[in-house]
Design a protein around this motif. Sequence first.
Motif, short mmCIF file in Angstrom:
data_model
loop_
_atom_site.label_atom_id
_atom_site.label_comp_id
_atom_site.label_asym_id
_atom_site.label_seq_id
_atom_site.Cartn_x
_atom_site.Cartn_y
_atom_site.Cartn_z
N SER A 89 0.81 -1.22 0.00
CA SER A 89 0.00 0.00 0.00
C SER A 89 0.84 1.27 0.00
N LEU A 90 2.14 1.11 -0.22
CA LEU A 90 3.05 2.25 -0.09
C LEU A 90 2.75 3.36 -1.11
N LEU A 91 2.67 2.98 -2.37
CA LEU A 91 2.49 4.00 -3.41
C LEU A 91 1.12 4.66 -3.29
N ALA A 92 0.09 3.86 -3.07
CA ALA A 92 -1.25 4.44 -2.93
C ALA A 92 -1.31 5.38 -1.74
N GLY A 93 -0.63 5.01 -0.67
CA GLY A 93 -0.60 5.86 0.52
C GLY A 93 0.09 7.19 0.25
N ARG A 94 1.19 7.13 -0.50
CA ARG A 94 1.90 8.37 -0.84
C ARG A 94 1.02 9.27 -1.72
N ILE A 95 0.33 8.66 -2.66
CA ILE A 95 -0.54 9.45 -3.54
C ILE A 95 -1.69 10.06 -2.73
N ALA A 96 -2.25 9.28 -1.81
CA ALA A 96 -3.35 9.80 -1.00
C ALA A 96 -2.90 10.97 -0.13
N TRP A 104 -8.27 16.16 -3.39
CA TRP A 104 -8.81 14.96 -4.06
C TRP A 104 -8.43 13.67 -3.32
N GLY A 105 -7.96 13.79 -2.10
CA GLY A 105 -7.52 12.62 -1.34
C GLY A 105 -8.66 11.65 -1.04
N ALA A 106 -9.81 12.17 -0.65
CA ALA A 106 -10.94 11.30 -0.31
C ALA A 106 -11.46 10.57 -1.55
N VAL A 143 1.24 13.20 -11.05
CA VAL A 143 0.92 12.81 -9.66
C VAL A 143 1.93 11.78 -9.14
N LEU A 144 2.23 10.77 -9.96
CA LEU A 144 3.17 9.73 -9.53
C LEU A 144 4.55 10.33 -9.24
N ALA A 145 4.97 11.27 -10.07
CA ALA A 145 6.28 11.89 -9.86
C ALA A 145 6.30 12.68 -8.55
N ARG A 146 5.26 13.44 -8.31
CA ARG A 146 5.25 14.25 -7.09
C ARG A 146 5.06 13.39 -5.84
N ALA A 147 4.25 12.33 -5.95
CA ALA A 147 3.99 11.47 -4.77
C ALA A 147 5.24 10.70 -4.35
N THR A 148 6.13 10.44 -5.32
CA THR A 148 7.34 9.67 -4.98
C THR A 148 8.57 10.56 -4.86
N SER A 149 8.37 11.84 -4.86
CA SER A 149 9.48 12.79 -4.61
C SER A 149 9.85 12.71 -3.12
N PRO A 150 10.99 13.26 -2.74
CA PRO A 150 11.35 13.24 -1.31
C PRO A 150 10.23 13.84 -0.44
#
Lengths: 200, 200
Positions: A89-96, A104-106, A143-150
């Motif tokens: 659930s790591l990536l989905a959690g970062r995106i959320a 748009w988190g909810a 979104v993926l790039a920003r969610a996985t940034s530091p």
Amino acid sequence: MKQVTFWYDFASTYSYLAALRVEEVASRHDVEVIWQPFLLGPIFGAQGWTDSPFNIYEAKGKYMWRDMARLAEEQGLLFKRPETFPQNSLLAGRIACLGKGEGWGADFTRAVYTAQFGEGRGISAPEDLAPLLTGLGLDPADVLARATSPDGKLALRHGTDAAIAAGVFGAPSFTTEDGELFWGSDRLEQAVAWAATHGG
Amino acid sequence: MKQVTFWYDFASTYSYLAALRVEEVASRHDVEVIWQPFLLGPIFGAQGWTDSPFNIYEAKGKYMWRDMARLAEEQGLLFKRPETFPQNSLLAGRIACLGKGEGWGADFTRAVYTAQFGEGRGISAPEDLAPLLTGLGLDPADVLARATSPDGKLALRHGTDAAIAAGVFGAPSFTTEDGELFWGSDRLEQAVAWAATHGG
């Protein structure tokens, strides 16, 4: 407006039931929902678990899937057990976490839970999540790039640290402004009623 | 008349909440309650636990006591945490099995749970239970002798064997005539509604 914090990990089955009704319950009590993703992994790890307790304790796991099916039906939700459980659930959690700050988190959270436990789909990989982001009118690559940034990674870590500080030990959990902790989808209504009538 | 079986161990906190309302809920649905004592010890032992999971997992235990206090208040029940937890439930379980066959099992069960979790009293020793039996108009010496006879011991062992056969892994649990299993005081209403509308 009084607030309730809804703590969830995308690997948690019962969080699906909570995520899909928390706004409706809260709005009946004029309570605002703070959607807060976190990771159960470090919390379970501290208890000596390296897998879901539903996999470690077979009878409990078998029961949980039947219980989920019954409760989803009662709640009028789709239910399909995914082949893999728990999913990463790591990536989905970062995106959320990113979506939490951008409004748009909810919506993203409900989409991920419905995909995973309503339709039995994968939610671990970027290609699993990209269509859900597109469905929300977002640009998956951005979104993926920003969610996985530091900064993106740090946001989920902060969520987990805050969960630990709040005494959270499972998901879903709910906390109120006066520091009460409620655990489990079963406690959603009680938590919201408490939030509406205490502290804040 | 449809039936629901209520599985309980006197060491279980949440069984107090279930025991004190199961008849009321069941009567609303015209369902008969079978009160079935059993021992969690052998079931927990098979999972590698030699103590209550609420003692093994500290955060869960701390939460459980707070959760119990809130739920007891909601249910209009007394609540006082006993000094010792869990208490040895062997003798009370044997007596409840005897009472099951003689029509006073449910009354005895409610009295034991109220003494233990409503008033924080001991329930392990004969001198703890004798006043409760007297309160029900029974002769404590006679009941204690019969409950600890070979037949008395066997009755509780059969209850535990039946619990295992029914897939019970915690308390309280509920089963219906068509084989559905429900776990936890939270599921009492759902279990009774299921019993009323399925099988039998």
